[in-house]
Scaffold this motif. Structure first.
Motif, PDB file in Angstrom:
ATOM      1  N   VAL A  31       7.264   8.954 -10.909  1.00  0.00           N
ATOM      2  CA  VAL A  31       7.834   7.735 -10.329  1.00  0.00           C
ATOM      3  C   VAL A  31       7.559   6.533 -11.227  1.00  0.00           C
ATOM      4  O   VAL A  31       6.429   6.334 -11.691  1.00  0.00           O
ATOM      5  CB  VAL A  31       7.273   7.460  -8.916  1.00  0.00           C
ATOM      6  N   ARG A  32       8.584   5.761 -11.456  1.00  0.00           N
ATOM      7  CA  ARG A  32       8.457   4.473 -12.134  1.00  0.00           C
ATOM      8  C   ARG A  32       8.882   3.399 -11.140  1.00  0.00           C
ATOM      9  O   ARG A  32       9.942   3.502 -10.519  1.00  0.00           O
ATOM     10  CB  ARG A  32       9.353   4.427 -13.366  1.00  0.00           C
ATOM     11  N   VAL A  33       8.062   2.376 -10.972  1.00  0.00           N
ATOM     12  CA  VAL A  33       8.368   1.259 -10.065  1.00  0.00           C
ATOM     13  C   VAL A  33       8.674   0.024 -10.893  1.00  0.00           C
ATOM     14  O   VAL A  33       7.893  -0.353 -11.780  1.00  0.00           O
ATOM     15  CB  VAL A  33       7.202   0.977  -9.099  1.00  0.00           C
ATOM     16  N   VAL A  34       9.803  -0.590 -10.616  1.00  0.00           N
ATOM     17  CA  VAL A  34      10.214  -1.827 -11.286  1.00  0.00           C
ATOM     18  C   VAL A  34      10.249  -2.930 -10.235  1.00  0.00           C
ATOM     19  O   VAL A  34      10.929  -2.799  -9.212  1.00  0.00           O
ATOM     20  CB  VAL A  34      11.597  -1.683 -11.943  1.00  0.00           C
ATOM     21  N   TYR A  35       9.500  -3.996 -10.478  1.00  0.00           N
ATOM     22  CA  TYR A  35       9.424  -5.097  -9.511  1.00  0.00           C
ATOM     23  C   TYR A  35      10.415  -6.192  -9.894  1.00  0.00           C
ATOM     24  O   TYR A  35      10.435  -6.661 -11.033  1.00  0.00           O
ATOM     25  CB  TYR A  35       8.009  -5.672  -9.461  1.00  0.00           C
ATOM     26  N   ARG A  36      11.243  -6.595  -8.915  1.00  0.00           N
ATOM     27  CA  ARG A  36      12.178  -7.694  -9.133  1.00  0.00           C
ATOM     28  C   ARG A  36      12.007  -8.716  -8.014  1.00  0.00           C
ATOM     29  O   ARG A  36      11.757  -8.372  -6.854  1.00  0.00           O
ATOM     30  CB  ARG A  36      13.619  -7.188  -9.191  1.00  0.00           C
ATOM     31  N   GLY A  90      17.407  -9.067   2.630  1.00  0.00           N
ATOM     32  CA  GLY A  90      16.060  -9.252   3.160  1.00  0.00           C
ATOM     33  C   GLY A  90      15.072  -8.481   2.315  1.00  0.00           C
ATOM     34  O   GLY A  90      15.450  -7.672   1.463  1.00  0.00           O
ATOM     35  N   THR A  91      13.796  -8.749   2.547  1.00  0.00           N
ATOM     36  CA  THR A  91      12.758  -8.090   1.754  1.00  0.00           C
ATOM     37  C   THR A  91      11.738  -7.424   2.670  1.00  0.00           C
ATOM     38  O   THR A  91      11.538  -7.866   3.803  1.00  0.00           O
ATOM     39  CB  THR A  91      12.048  -9.123   0.863  1.00  0.00           C
ATOM     40  N   PRO A  92      11.080  -6.368   2.165  1.00  0.00           N
ATOM     41  CA  PRO A  92      11.308  -5.735   0.870  1.00  0.00           C
ATOM     42  C   PRO A  92      12.530  -4.821   0.909  1.00  0.00           C
ATOM     43  O   PRO A  92      12.922  -4.336   1.977  1.00  0.00           O
ATOM     44  CB  PRO A  92      10.036  -4.916   0.654  1.00  0.00           C
ATOM     45  N   ALA A  93      13.132  -4.598  -0.245  1.00  0.00           N
ATOM     46  CA  ALA A  93      14.246  -3.660  -0.380  1.00  0.00           C
ATOM     47  C   ALA A  93      13.960  -2.773  -1.580  1.00  0.00           C
ATOM     48  O   ALA A  93      13.647  -3.270  -2.659  1.00  0.00           O
ATOM     49  CB  ALA A  93      15.563  -4.409  -0.565  1.00  0.00           C
ATOM     50  N   PHE A  94      14.037  -1.459  -1.378  1.00  0.00           N
ATOM     51  CA  PHE A  94      13.707  -0.494  -2.420  1.00  0.00           C
ATOM     52  C   PHE A  94      14.932   0.355  -2.740  1.00  0.00           C
ATOM     53  O   PHE A  94      15.535   0.937  -1.836  1.00  0.00           O
ATOM     54  CB  PHE A  94      12.570   0.423  -1.961  1.00  0.00           C
ATOM     55  N   PHE A  95      15.273   0.421  -4.003  1.00  0.00           N
ATOM     56  CA  PHE A  95      16.359   1.289  -4.449  1.00  0.00           C
ATOM     57  C   PHE A  95      15.736   2.472  -5.190  1.00  0.00           C
ATOM     58  O   PHE A  95      15.209   2.318  -6.295  1.00  0.00           O
ATOM     59  CB  PHE A  95      17.334   0.531  -5.344  1.00  0.00           C
ATOM     60  N   ILE A  96      15.776   3.627  -4.562  1.00  0.00           N
ATOM     61  CA  ILE A  96      15.207   4.846  -5.143  1.00  0.00           C
ATOM     62  C   ILE A  96      16.325   5.589  -5.858  1.00  0.00           C
ATOM     63  O   ILE A  96      17.203   6.171  -5.208  1.00  0.00           O
ATOM     64  CB  ILE A  96      14.577   5.732  -4.058  1.00  0.00           C
ATOM     65  N   ASN A  97      16.317   5.531  -7.183  1.00  0.00           N
ATOM     66  CA  ASN A  97      17.449   6.050  -7.970  1.00  0.00           C
ATOM     67  C   ASN A  97      18.771   5.517  -7.421  1.00  0.00           C
ATOM     68  O   ASN A  97      19.779   6.222  -7.367  1.00  0.00           O
ATOM     69  CB  ASN A  97      17.457   7.579  -7.988  1.00  0.00           C
ATOM     70  N   PRO A  99       0.818  -1.226   0.000  1.00  0.00           N
ATOM     71  CA  PRO A  99       0.000   0.000   0.000  1.00  0.00           C
ATOM     72  C   PRO A  99       0.846   1.268   0.000  1.00  0.00           C
ATOM     73  O   PRO A  99       0.455   2.276  -0.602  1.00  0.00           O
ATOM     74  CB  PRO A  99      -0.818  -0.124   1.304  1.00  0.00           C
ATOM     75  N   THR A 100       2.010   1.213   0.650  1.00  0.00           N
ATOM     76  CA  THR A 100       2.889   2.382   0.663  1.00  0.00           C
ATOM     77  C   THR A 100       3.424   2.675  -0.728  1.00  0.00           C
ATOM     78  O   THR A 100       3.552   3.837  -1.125  1.00  0.00           O
ATOM     79  CB  THR A 100       4.055   2.166   1.651  1.00  0.00           C
ATOM     80  N   VAL A 101       3.749   1.612  -1.478  1.00  0.00           N
ATOM     81  CA  VAL A 101       4.218   1.809  -2.859  1.00  0.00           C
ATOM     82  C   VAL A 101       3.145   2.516  -3.677  1.00  0.00           C
ATOM     83  O   VAL A 101       3.433   3.450  -4.446  1.00  0.00           O
ATOM     84  CB  VAL A 101       4.588   0.459  -3.507  1.00  0.00           C
ATOM     85  N   LYS A 102       1.891   2.113  -3.502  1.00  0.00           N
ATOM     86  CA  LYS A 102       0.790   2.766  -4.214  1.00  0.00           C
ATOM     87  C   LYS A 102       0.650   4.220  -3.769  1.00  0.00           C
ATOM     88  O   LYS A 102       0.391   5.119  -4.592  1.00  0.00           O
ATOM     89  CB  LYS A 102      -0.516   1.997  -3.976  1.00  0.00           C
ATOM     90  N   ASP A 103       0.837   4.476  -2.474  1.00  0.00           N
ATOM     91  CA  ASP A 103       0.760   5.853  -1.959  1.00  0.00           C
ATOM     92  C   ASP A 103       1.869   6.718  -2.546  1.00  0.00           C
ATOM     93  O   ASP A 103       1.660   7.903  -2.830  1.00  0.00           O
ATOM     94  CB  ASP A 103       0.859   5.851  -0.431  1.00  0.00           C
ATOM     95  N   VAL A 104       3.050   6.128  -2.718  1.00  0.00           N
ATOM     96  CA  VAL A 104       4.171   6.866  -3.305  1.00  0.00           C
ATOM     97  C   VAL A 104       3.825   7.307  -4.722  1.00  0.00           C
ATOM     98  O   VAL A 104       4.026   8.465  -5.110  1.00  0.00           O
ATOM     99  CB  VAL A 104       5.458   6.012  -3.299  1.00  0.00           C
ATOM    100  N   MET A 105       3.288   6.383  -5.511  1.00  0.00           N
ATOM    101  CA  MET A 105       2.953   6.715  -6.896  1.00  0.00           C
ATOM    102  C   MET A 105       1.839   7.757  -6.958  1.00  0.00           C
ATOM    103  O   MET A 105       1.843   8.642  -7.830  1.00  0.00           O
ATOM    104  CB  MET A 105       2.560   5.457  -7.659  1.00  0.00           C
TER     105      MET A 105
END
Length: 349
Positions: free
Chosen positions: A224-229, A315-322, A211-217
């Motif tokens: 913002v572009r989100v790439v899921y790996r 560990g997860t989740p891990a987010f790399f912002i730029n 839900p936080t990812v959706k709030d960010v967008m």
């Protein structure tokens, strides 16, 4: 008796524990220098560094962040002391007298109903307690202390505002890491912010973060572009196949629908469940089943996992912002702090 009560009440509050500070990684030596020999064959420094490089990278990041947090906590302590000293001096009293007068003296004694309610909650949590009459004074003191802490915090925040306190220490910015933005994505390809998310469909913290990812967008439309790996953890035996399932659905243009359905599955990720979810999101069942059963998407998932390891993910989740790492299910504000700094640096805020 006091220790017994406080131990019993531990189920009602969580205490933060400072992590042990990580040590900075040592400088690399000559890659060809031997560090061991087995049957006359050398194990080199380069081989050893390659094996532990992701762990070392993570330790370096933790070390830098903890250094910053120590400075930030030290600064906050200095501000707090000076704020209270200045206010007390203006009132012609000591800081202790100030706090007692404006905070402690205004905290009422807890009502009997409050004391009993807290006692009953502790008992309901499985704690073995003496009769309430024996521990009532300790519980009342505990409640009063909790209220005093909350009031003291509010009082301190008001003093800071009244005194126009400014914190000029820059916010912590994680170091940039090279991470390929390869994988299913949403958001404009030319967005100034790219978030590469390494996640695991069986991870409860990943579920919490979505839900936080959706709030960010939503907070940064078009920016913002989100790439899921995929980064299925070894302890999550259902996660690799779930990741394959998302890619199989992606072949039919249903990746994000399947992605959301898997995170809503409450851990029900057996193969039969995955096949059912594919049909729920509108994928062709027969095509999906062939893809999933063949294992053709396993190399894709493995490639994502390797990329995560190379970037220092453990560990997860891990987010790399730029390229800047935010680890774990962090609040929206943590994302905003990094995104706003990146947008400002790019002149696009």
């Amino acid at each position: 008796m006091r220790n017994v009560v406080l131990g019993a009440l531990a189920v009602l509050a969580a205490a933060c524990q400072s992590p042990r500070p990580a040590q900075p990684a040592q400088q690399k030596e000559n890659p060809s220098a031997p560090v061991a020999k087995v049957g006359g064959q050398a194990i080199t420094t380069g081989e050893l560094d390659e094996l532990v490089k992701s762990d070392l990278k993570q330790l370096e990041q933790q070390y830098e962040e903890q250094k910053y947090q120590l400075k930030r906590q030290g600064l906050e302590s200095m501000i707090r002391r000076r704020v209270f000293e200045a206010k007390a001096k203006a009132e012609g009293i000591t800081p202790d007298e100030l706090v007692n007068r404006d905070v402690v003296a205004k905290i009422p004694e807890p009502a009997d109903d409050e004391v009993r309610a807290l006692y009953e909650r502790a008992k309901a949590g499985g704690q073995q307690l003496p009769p309430i009459d024996q521990v009532k004074p300790d519980i009342a003191r505990f409640i009063k202390n909790q209220k005093a802490q909350a009031e003291l915090t509010a009082y301190y925040e008001k003093l800071k505002k009244d005194m126009n306190v400014e914190v000029l220490l820059p916010a912590y910015m994680p170091p940039k890491v090279e991470v390929a933005a390869t994988g299913p994505s949403k958001g404009p390809n030319d967005a100034p912010i790219t978030i590469v998310e390494f996640s695991d469909f069986q991870c409860p913290f990943c579920v919490r973060a979505e839900p936080t990812v959706k709030d960010v967008m939503a907070a940064y439309p078009g920016k913002v572009r989100v790439v899921y790996r995929d980064f299925p953890l070894p302890s999550h035996d259902l996660a690799p196949k779930a990741a394959e399932a998302a890619h199989c659905a992606g072949d039919q243009g249903k990746y994000w629908e399947m992605h959301d359905r898997l995170f809503a599955a409450n851990g029900k990720l057996a193969v039969d469940d995955l096949k059912g979810y594919a049909r729920e999101v509108g994928a062709d069942g027969a095509k999906f089943d062939r893809c999933l059963e063949s294992g053709e998407k396993a190399p894709v998932v493995q490639e994502h996992h390797k990329a995560g390891e190379a970037a220092g993910v453990s560990g997860t989740p891990a987010f790399f912002i730029n390229g800047r790492l935010i680890s774990g299910a962090q609040p929206l504000e943590a994302f905003k702090a990094v995104i706003d700094q990146e947008l400002k640096a790019a002149g696009k805020q």
